[in-house]
Structure formats: C-alpha cells, structure tokens
Write an enzyme that holds these catalytic residues in place. Structure first.
Site, PDB file in Angstrom:
ATOM      1  N   GLU A  89     157.017  -7.799  10.214  1.00 37.47           N
ATOM      2  CA  GLU A  89     156.533  -8.556   8.909  1.00 37.47           C
ATOM      3  C   GLU A  89     155.354  -9.353   9.301  1.00 37.47           C
ATOM      4  OE1 GLU A  89     159.823 -11.212   7.464  1.00 37.47           O
ATOM      5  OE2 GLU A  89     161.368  -9.427   7.780  1.00 37.47           O
ATOM      6  N   CYS A 113     167.991 -17.770  13.416  1.00 39.13           N
ATOM      7  CA  CYS A 113     166.839 -16.768  13.064  1.00 39.13           C
ATOM      8  C   CYS A 113     167.252 -15.394  13.023  1.00 39.13           C
ATOM      9  CB  CYS A 113     165.810 -17.073  14.242  1.00 39.13           C
ATOM     10  SG  CYS A 113     164.477 -15.909  14.046  1.00 39.13           S
ATOM     11  N   GLY A 151     159.152 -12.540  16.686  1.00 37.44           N
ATOM     12  CA  GLY A 151     159.083 -12.343  18.178  1.00 37.44           C
ATOM     13  C   GLY A 151     158.575 -14.006  18.744  1.00 37.44           C
ATOM     14  N   GLU A 152     158.873 -13.707  20.086  1.00 38.93           N
ATOM     15  CA  GLU A 152     158.324 -14.994  20.999  1.00 38.93           C
ATOM     16  C   GLU A 152     157.077 -14.804  21.653  1.00 38.93           C
ATOM     17  OE1 GLU A 152     159.267 -17.929  21.569  1.00 38.93           O
ATOM     18  OE2 GLU A 152     157.561 -17.935  22.976  1.00 38.93           O
ATOM     19  N   SER A 204     158.492 -25.029  19.258  1.00 37.71           N
ATOM     20  CA  SER A 204     159.736 -25.138  18.418  1.00 37.71           C
ATOM     21  C   SER A 204     160.660 -25.901  19.224  1.00 37.71           C
ATOM     22  CB  SER A 204     160.235 -23.682  18.168  1.00 37.71           C
ATOM     23  OG  SER A 204     159.238 -22.975  17.474  1.00 37.71           O
ATOM     24  N   HIS A 206     163.047 -28.358  17.504  1.00 35.15           N
ATOM     25  CA  HIS A 206     164.352 -28.238  16.844  1.00 35.15           C
ATOM     26  C   HIS A 206     165.572 -29.454  16.927  1.00 35.15           C
ATOM     27  CE1 HIS A 206     162.897 -24.552  15.436  1.00 35.15           C
ATOM     28  NE2 HIS A 206     163.004 -24.090  16.708  1.00 35.15           N
ATOM     29  N   ASN A 280     166.003 -21.678   6.237  1.00 38.56           N
ATOM     30  CA  ASN A 280     165.997 -20.773   5.373  1.00 38.56           C
ATOM     31  C   ASN A 280     167.185 -20.051   5.300  1.00 38.56           C
ATOM     32  OD1 ASN A 280     163.363 -21.275   4.163  1.00 38.56           O
ATOM     33  ND2 ASN A 280     162.627 -19.858   5.653  1.00 38.56           N
ATOM     34  N   CYS A 323     162.314 -15.515   8.913  1.00 36.39           N
ATOM     35  CA  CYS A 323     161.623 -14.359   9.264  1.00 36.39           C
ATOM     36  C   CYS A 323     162.219 -13.249   9.672  1.00 36.39           C
ATOM     37  CB  CYS A 323     160.672 -14.671  10.524  1.00 36.39           C
ATOM     38  SG  CYS A 323     161.098 -14.489  12.204  1.00 36.39           S
TER      39      CYS A 323
HETATM   40  C1  LIG Z   1     160.211 -17.072  13.842  1.00 35.43           C
HETATM   41  S1  LIG Z   1     159.576 -18.136  15.009  1.00 35.43           S
HETATM   42  C2  LIG Z   1     158.338 -17.226  15.901  1.00 35.43           C
HETATM   43  C3  LIG Z   1     157.556 -17.746  17.002  1.00 35.43           C
HETATM   44  C4  LIG Z   1     158.396 -18.431  18.112  1.00 35.43           C
HETATM   45  N1  LIG Z   1     159.373 -17.367  18.538  1.00 35.43           N
HETATM   46  C5  LIG Z   1     159.130 -19.748  17.906  1.00 35.43           C
HETATM   47  O1  LIG Z   1     160.260 -19.920  17.855  1.00 35.43           O
HETATM   48  O2  LIG Z   1     158.272 -20.513  17.438  1.00 35.43           O
HETATM   49  C6  LIG Z   1     158.653 -19.255  14.081  1.00 35.43           C
HETATM   50  C7  LIG Z   1     159.368 -20.328  13.482  1.00 35.43           C
HETATM   51  O3  LIG Z   1     160.239 -19.755  12.390  1.00 35.43           O
HETATM   52  C8  LIG Z   1     161.473 -20.669  12.589  1.00 35.43           C
HETATM   53  N2  LIG Z   1     162.556 -20.011  12.067  1.00 35.43           N
HETATM   54  C9  LIG Z   1     163.137 -18.836  12.213  1.00 35.43           C
HETATM   55  N3  LIG Z   1     164.253 -18.849  11.445  1.00 35.43           N
HETATM   56  C10 LIG Z   1     164.394 -19.830  10.592  1.00 35.43           C
HETATM   57  C11 LIG Z   1     164.835 -19.796   9.454  1.00 35.43           C
HETATM   58  N4  LIG Z   1     166.169 -19.374   9.135  1.00 35.43           N
HETATM   59  N5  LIG Z   1     164.759 -21.038   8.773  1.00 35.43           N
HETATM   60  C12 LIG Z   1     163.455 -21.796   8.982  1.00 35.43           C
HETATM   61  N6  LIG Z   1     162.860 -21.685  10.063  1.00 35.43           N
HETATM   62  C13 LIG Z   1     163.264 -20.573  10.809  1.00 35.43           C
HETATM   63  C14 LIG Z   1     161.566 -21.092  14.112  1.00 35.43           C
HETATM   64  O4  LIG Z   1     162.540 -22.095  14.324  1.00 35.43           O
HETATM   65  C15 LIG Z   1     160.258 -21.122  14.571  1.00 35.43           C
HETATM   66  O5  LIG Z   1     159.864 -22.563  14.619  1.00 35.43           O
HETATM   67  S1  SF4 Z   2     161.567 -15.336  16.913  1.00 31.16           S
HETATM   68 FE1  SF4 Z   2     161.440 -17.388  17.405  1.00 31.16          FE
HETATM   69  S2  SF4 Z   2     162.925 -18.420  16.132  1.00 31.16           S
HETATM   70 FE2  SF4 Z   2     163.468 -16.346  16.204  1.00 31.16          FE
HETATM   71  S3  SF4 Z   2     164.922 -15.795  17.729  1.00 31.16           S
HETATM   72 FE3  SF4 Z   2     162.643 -15.640  18.534  1.00 31.16          FE
HETATM   73  S4  SF4 Z   2     162.265 -17.344  19.688  1.00 31.16           S
HETATM   74 FE4  SF4 Z   2     163.893 -17.802  17.944  1.00 31.16          FE
END
Ligand SMILES: C[S@@+](CC[C@H](N)C(=O)[O-])C[C@H]1O[C@@H](n2cnc3c(N)ncnc32)[C@H](O)[C@@H]1O
Ligand code: SF4
Length: 346
Positions: A89, A113, A151-152, A204, A206, A280, A323
């Site tokens: 995405e 996530c 992804g991370e 991130s 949290h 979300n 995401c």
């Molecule tokens: C998808 S991650 C990708 C970048 C990296 N992996 C990270 O965690 O920072 C980007 C952000 O989306 C947030 N995120 C993931 N799932 C979520 C959800 N269901 N609701 C709100 N934020 C979310 C994560 O907490 C993170 O801060």
């Molecule tokens: S994409 Fe970011 S928020 Fe989703 S599992 Fe990976 S590290 Fe966690």
C-alpha cells in the site's frame, strides 16, 4: 531491484555520473516523456538511448497501480502491485505527501497492526520504494515522503537508505520532508547520521512503560523508552529537525494518567513533537478506538504541560483502517470495507 543494480546497468551502457543522474531524475520525478526524450537523446550515449525504452518499461513494471481508494480528506490509498505480484500500500496524503511501504509484511508483529499479522513476507527493494513515488507522481505532485506504510524500515535499512539518498537528490525531495518511521533500532541511530541525505525521524513509542512496550511491540529491539528518547534527542540536535514521537492511542491501554505523567517526564525539554493517532480499528484485534473527545482531552492536557502534541487522523482512514488492511482485503475479497465517519483534526 536495487538502485545500485540499475546504476551499474546504466554505467555498462556508457553512462557517466551526470547521465546516470539525468535518467534517475526523469524516472523518480515522473517527468513528462516528451520533454525527457528530447533531453535524453541529446545528452546520453547512443547505447543507453537504444536501451532506454526497455529500461523505462522495466522501471514502470516495478510498481503498477492495482486499485485506488479515494478518501474524504483529499487522501487516497493506492494498492500497488510489485513486479513479482506482491501487493503493498501507498497513501497519497493531503498537502502533497506520500506514505510508502518498505516491506511486504513485517516481523515486529505489533499487536494493533494488520501488517504485523503476516510476519515478514519479503523486503521491498530500493528501486521498488522509489517506484512507488514515481507512480504517485503520475497522479499528483509529491513533496514529502513518509516511510510509514507497510513494514519496518530498520529491518530493510540498506534498501531504505538507498531510496532516501535517491529521493533526496535526483528525486528532488527536501531532506526533512523524508520521514523515516521506526520502532527504533540501534542500527538506525548509527546509520542515519552518516548518510549523505539525513531524513527526519519518527519514533513509534506508544507507551512510556518498557513492560507494556514489550507486549505491544513483541519483536521490536529491546531499547527502553528512555534509551529511545535519548538516542532520538541526539539525532534531533544533530540534524536540526524535531523527532516525531508516534503514539497509537488504545482505549484503556496507553491513555492513563500515569502515561500522561510519563510522557511529560520523558519529553519535557526535548526537541520533539508527539503525534497521537487514535487506533484504527482492525477486525479481530483486542483494542478499542478511544472517542475523539477523550483523545482531544489528552492532547490538550499534554499541551498545557508544555508537550507539543498533535492529534492526527491517519490519512485514508475512511476507506480502510490501519496500514495493511487494503492488502489484506485484496487477498481475501470477502473482507468488508469498514467505513468510519471522518472527524476534524485538532
Ligand atoms: C505502519 S507503521 C510503519 C513504520 C514503522 N514500522 C513503525 O512502526 O513506525 C507506521 C505507524 O502506523 C501505526 N499503526 C499501525 N497500525 C495502526 C492502527 N491500527 N491504528 C493506528 N495506527 C497504527 C504504527 O503505530 C506506526 O506508528
Ligand atoms: S509495520 Fe510498524 S506498526 Fe506494523 S507491525 Fe511493523 S513495526 Fe509494528
């Protein structure tokens, strides 16, 4: 594909560094073919000109638009098919921003996530990351790129750094408008300051509790919140950009008075912005999205205590939740689209 592989191919066709830069600029900025063609034919060595249509076609095949899902806030989620058929995405954000994916799946497995539910499927190559930007630029201007999609980035560091370098040079994106979002990893704090293009950093966080962070982010490197903030502060001072701390707000989990006190203790006097994003809703996950009023109240309380806090509605939310949901639905077409009423951002 790696950008370095592409560079080697261009060199083998007689390109010098200026030729290379020109081809990479045309691609990454999705510059109009006609103007580009005239310039290209004038400047480039004949073997490269002869190969260019095939190279252009291969680069276009790295990221093709599968479907587009407009939101009600000027955003749009793009489902993108990579060359081997995998889906990722990207999100067109309001104000010329773009969110890109750096991995298919993710090994960190954050318990809120969707992307984390599959584990890591594969890395996204540096050229595939830039190809997401090139694709988005065929639709609208892109002046900011956030690495906040699937992804991370810390787990795909070489590819992400290669893409950042290209986007910050030939790609014409301001360095502080490239935002590397991570759960935090010692390698990130070693690598980012050394790169020729230094992106802004989003951490991130949290929670301010190490034990809760281990539960929420089960396979993130074991840096404590204090260590993360310390390393973030060093990077912020070195680059001159504030750190953006990300806080996915989970009702009854990380929204207590103790957490608010913890944030004040951790971030007071730091060069930092706190981005609060109400969870979300993801089907089947044991979390509840807090009401907007409750989230706004927390943001106001933090503001009063001197913490620069922004309450954010994640882009494209009205078309799907967190995401990875669009991809998950594409893999399982029976999954319904969950509509959420959009609300204003504080
Ligand atoms: C998808 S991650 C990708 C970048 C990296 N992996 C990270 O965690 O920072 C980007 C952000 O989306 C947030 N995120 C993931 N799932 C979520 C959800 N269901 N609701 C709100 N934020 C979310 C994560 O907490 C993170 O801060
Ligand atoms: S994409 Fe970011 S928020 Fe989703 S599992 Fe990976 S590290 Fe966690």
């Amino acid at each position: 594909m790696r950008i370095e592989t592409l560079r080697q191919r261009l060199r083998a066709l007689g390109a010098n560094p200026r030729h290379e830069q020109r081809v990479l600029r045309l691609w990454s900025q999705a510059l109009p073919q006609t103007a580009g063609k005239r310039q290209v034919e004038h400047f480039l060595p004949a073997p490269l000109v002869a190969e260019l249509p095939a190279i252009t076609e291969e680069l276009a095949a790295l990221a093709r638009l599968e479907s587009e899902h407009p939101g009600e806030d000027g955003s749009a989620r793009l489902l993108v098919r990579l060359g081997d058929g995998q889906l990722v995405e990207s999100v067109l954000l309001p104000r010329d921003g773009l969110c890109v994916s750096t991995q298919v799946g993710c090994a960190v497995g954050c318990t809120f996530c969707m992307t984390g539910t599959t584990g890591l499927i594969r890395q996204v190559g540096s050229a595939e990351i830039v190809a997401q930007v090139a694709l988005a630029r065929t639709k609208r201007p892109v002046k900011k790129v956030v690495f906040m999609g699937m992804g991370e980035p810390a787990h795909n560091l070489d590819n992400v750094m290669e893409a950042i370098e290209l986007l910050g040079t030939a790609g014409n994106i301001g360095h502080k408008n490239l935002v590397f979002s991570t759960v935090g990893d010692p390698r990130v704090f070693e690598t980012l300051p050394r790169g020729p293009v230094k992106p802004a950093l989003a951490l991130s966080l949290h929670t301010t509790r190490a034990d809760l962070r281990e539960q929420l982010l089960p396979r993130a490197p074991r840096l404590t919140p204090e260590e993360l903030v310390e390393a973030g502060e060093t990077y912020a001072r070195a680059t001159g950009y504030p750190i953006q701390y990300q806080w996915t707000l989970l009702d009854g989990v990380n929204d207590s008075d103790d957490e608010i006190e913890g944030i004040v203790r951790l971030l007071s006097g730091r060069y930092a912005i706190l981005n609060m994003i109400p969870f979300n809703t993801v089907e089947g996950m044991p979390y509840v999205r807090p009401s907007w009023e409750k989230a706004a109240d927390i943001a106001r309380r933090l503001h009063r205590r001197g913490i620069l806090t922004k309450l954010r509605q994640s882009a494209g939310q009205d078309v799907d939740g967190g995401c990875g949901q669009l991809r998950a639905r594409a893999q399982k077409p029976e999954r319904p689209v969950r509509r959420v009423i959009p609300v204003s951002v504080v």
